[in-house]
Design a protein around this motif. Structure first.
Motif: not given
Length: 750
Positions: A113, A69-71, A66, A47-50, A52
């Motif tokens: 978000q 990363g976001y966890d 950008r 689920g870790y997003q790179t 972003v």
């Protein structure tokens, strides 16, 4: 109307403080940085997003970027920074800048978000040990909003100024008129093609003869296209200083008032204190650099015309470094004039800025026939064994073993190779491993001893790193070879080369990254040769402009019975001297004599001076500064008499203008045609394998084109017929004879 700014650009504008500090800090390469980011991401959970994508607005500002990363599970936003060595040595102002970036990203994510709080993390990843150092802070969305707005408020006045500037610039360029009463013959044709290329967003290859005003004929239409195509920047790239000056002269003629024009020069030419190290404890212009930069930046933007002299004046008035002020102003200028390497090199400033800021750029490549050779050098590497031997004798104790390992491996290669020259299918793995070990050891040593850098160690270190980088990208476009020579005591010494033969894989993406690139030159044939080697799209439009000059204006005489090859050089001195003396006696005036090297030039000049002391001569010297080069050119006075000796491909090989009686003739001892040597043979074989049959001809033709250009470039007279002597017995070859214009004359055999 909004002003768009990247997060990094915003923070570099608002959050950089303290000294300019360029003490040695072993930075990862771009590829290592990408690999480091990927490795950090691979260690994170599902689920870790790179990468972003984030954006937000404040007044007229639109801030975008950008995040690394976001966890979502941890509600943690990460900014990853790769490094080498001791993290404790990182300057505080770097850490301050990194936190500013992650805080801005933090607010943009909270806003996107609808988060009320978030954990921010700086992840420092050591490329060497592959260990992470995690620094975290917890922030509420409200805290981050206030921080974001404070950064925007510090930038907003500048952003509004830039919006106003862009509007005034575009209005002026819309109404821009050609600075002369009319176009020269062929100049309008060139200008229209450049404008169409910019309008359709494609590249263009244009061959146009010397003397029609190519520089003005390309800059003017591209500036006209700026407002209509939404271009952010125009980059004018030249091979040499005279080309930059021609561009600046043309921009002066165009005289678009709001336009900001910047000239970029090499660091060694801009440095005010070359004896000092580049950090605040050594150089007064580095101390407090970022505190004084805002005032210098504002003054430079208001000045608009920022050639080398203007940048220096502004920089010294505000006590900042001229070189790094120019680098800063590359962000805020409309037209940037500089060398090829500023866009095409692996670490090119202009390409990096354009990519980071998502600029829409148009690029002009002057004398583009030079780009093939220049690009080959940018993406080639070589190491000389003598340099290693000298370094081993004086190296610190901790570096003895890794350098000795490189030396042993290198000597084994020498023993295994029977001949003086050999090309290999790939670079030897054992040697590359030894070099990598030495690079790692030197990196560790310099990290612990950042002030202990000596010139020999620095040179070897950077050469070895470049060799390693090029070895990683070795392919069908490359050649690895070893050239041996006798050393002391019967042992051999050698030079290792990783030659880039086909620069297309490296420079082709740079053309794709621009909105439009125009490559123009007086010699850009055969088109497929340059198009294939540089990686241009097969459907790139081609323009060939007719010459405004006629054969009656120029007499070209070929001395096809004199060999200018290295092994025949001593035998060529007397006939070349006789030819020059005869021509000067028949028609006294100013002449240029081109030779393939300084040694050859000196030999002919010495003999000529002894046998014909009545004829004035002046010589190009090695490493002439700009004042000396200008003095050389000024010797060519109208009505004057004498011969200037210069080197083919040097400072006077192109980009100089000596009209009328300032120059009435030239002698070209060519060596411009390819010689039969192992390297050239390998080059032809590799190109034939890459592109198919027919490249023997294509390889030969550009060499002849350079000779033709040398002939045509130096003659500007229309009142009397100029004369050029081309000296090379290879003009007697049938395959070369077929390429010669019918009006060229063969000299009688001497």
């Amino acid at each position: 109307m909004s002003y768009s700014v990247a997060v990094r650009a915003l923070c570099e504008f608002t959050a950089k403080t303290g000294d300019l500090d360029l003490r040695f800090t072993p930075a990862p390469t771009a590829q290592e940085g990408i690999a480091g980011h990927a490795l950090v991401a691979s260690r994170r959970g599902e689920g870790y997003q790179t990468e972003v994508a984030l954006s937000g607005e404040f007044g007229p500002l639109r801030v975008r970027g950008r995040a690394d990363g976001y966890d979502p599970a941890l509600n943690r936003l990460e900014e990853v920074k790769t490094y080498r060595g001791d993290l404790q040595r990182m300057p505080d102002n770097h850490r301050h800048l990194h936190w500013a970036q992650v805080k801005v990203y933090g607010w943009l994510l909270c806003q996107q978000q609808s988060l009320t709080e978030i954990e921010l993390a700086l992840v420092y990843f050591d490329i060497g040990s592959q260990k992470e150092t995690l620094l975290t802070e917890h922030h509420t969305a409200e805290d981050l909003r206030l921080f974001f707005e404070s950064q925007c408020q510090r930038f907003i006045a500048w952003g509004e100024q830039e919006l106003s500037h862009a509007k005034a610039r575009n209005t002026d360029l819309e109404a821009l008129t050609f600075p002369h009463s009319g176009f020269r013959q062929g100049q309008r044709q060139l200008a229209e093609a450049v404008y169409k290329a910019a309008s359709t967003g494609c590249c263009l290859m244009a061959q146009a003869p010397t003397g029609i005003g190519k520089t003005l004929g390309t800059l003017f239409p591209l500036l006209k296209a700026v407002p209509r195509q939404g271009l952010d920047k125009v980059f004018f790239l030249a091979a040499k200083t005279p080309g930059r000056q021609l561009a600046l002269d043309a921009l002066r003629q165009i005289d678009a008032e709001p336009l900001r024009v910047l000239e970029l020069v090499a660091r060694d030419k801009a440095c005010e204190h070359p004896e000092n190290a580049c950090h605040g404890e050594s150089c007064p212009l580095a101390s407090g650099f970022y505190e004084r930069l805002p005032g210098a930046r504002k003054a430079a933007a208001e000045r608009r015309w920022l050639n080398r002299e203007a940048i220096r004046e502004v920089a010294l008035a505000h006590q900042v470094c001229p070189y790094y002020l120019a680098q800063e102003m590359a962000r805020w200028s409309d037209v940037v004039v500089g060398d090829y390497n500023y866009y095409f090199d692996s670490s090119a400033l202009l390409h990096g800025l354009a990519n980071a800021n998502q600029w829409r750029v148009a690029v002009l490549v002057d004398e583009a026939h030079n780009l093939v050779e220049r690009a080959r050098k940018m993406y080639s590497a070589e190491l000389d064994q003598l340099s290693l031997k000298v370094l081993r004798k004086n190296s610190p104790a901790v570096l003895k073993k890794p350098l000795e390992r490189v030396g042993r491996t290198w000597s084994e290669l020498n023993r295994e190779q029977a001949g003086d020259y050999r090309a290999y299918d790939s670079p030897p793995t054992k040697l590359l491993n030894a070099l990598q070990g030495a690079v790692t050891a030197i990196t560790d040593y310099l990290t612990e001893n950042p002030t202990a850098m000596d010139a020999a160690l620095q040179d070897f270190y950077f050469e070895a790193m470049q060799f390693g980088r090029m070895a990683e990208q070795f392919g069908s476009h490359s050649l690895f070879d070893l050239s041996k020579r006798p050393g002391k005591g019967g042992a051999s010494l050698s030079r290792l080369c990783l030659r880039n033969l086909i620069p297309a894989p490296f420079v082709g993406p740079r053309f794709a990254a621009s909105h439009s690139t125009v490559l123009f030159s007086a010699t850009l044939n055969p088109r497929h040769y340059y198009g294939d080697l540089l990686g241009l799209a097969p459907n790139t439009p081609w323009l060939e402009v007719d010459s405004p000059f006629s054969a009656e204006q120029l007499q070209v005489r070929i001395a096809a019975d004199v060999s200018t090859r290295y092994q025949h050089r001593s035998a060529s001195l007397a006939p070349i001297t006789r030819l020059m003396a005869r021509q000067f006696a028949e028609r006294p005036g100013n002449y240029l004599a081109f030779f393939s090297s300084y040694d050859y030039l000196q030999q002919v000049a010495s003999l000529f001076a002894r046998e014909h002391p009545q004829a004035p001569i002046w010589l190009q010297a090695r490493q002439m500064d700009e004042a000396a080069r200008q003095a050389f050119i000024e010797r060519f006075e109208a009505g004057g008499q004498g011969i200037g000796f210069a080197v083919l491909g040097g400072a006077f090989g192109e980009g100089i203008d000596l009209p009328g009686e300032r120059l009435i003739g030239a002698f070209v001892a060519t060596l411009g045609l390819p010689q039969l040597n192992p390297i050239n043979e390998q080059l032809k074989l590799r190109m034939a394998a890459q592109f198919g049959a027919g490249y023997d001809y294509a390889y030969l033709y550009p060499g002849l084109q350079k000779v033709v250009q040398a002939a045509g470039r130096v003659i500007r007279t229309t009142e009397d017929r100029g004369v050029v002597h081309l000296i090379d017995d290879r003009f007697a070859r049938p395959e070369v004879q077929r390429l010669l214009p019918s009006w060229w004359e063969l000299e009688p055999r001497t």
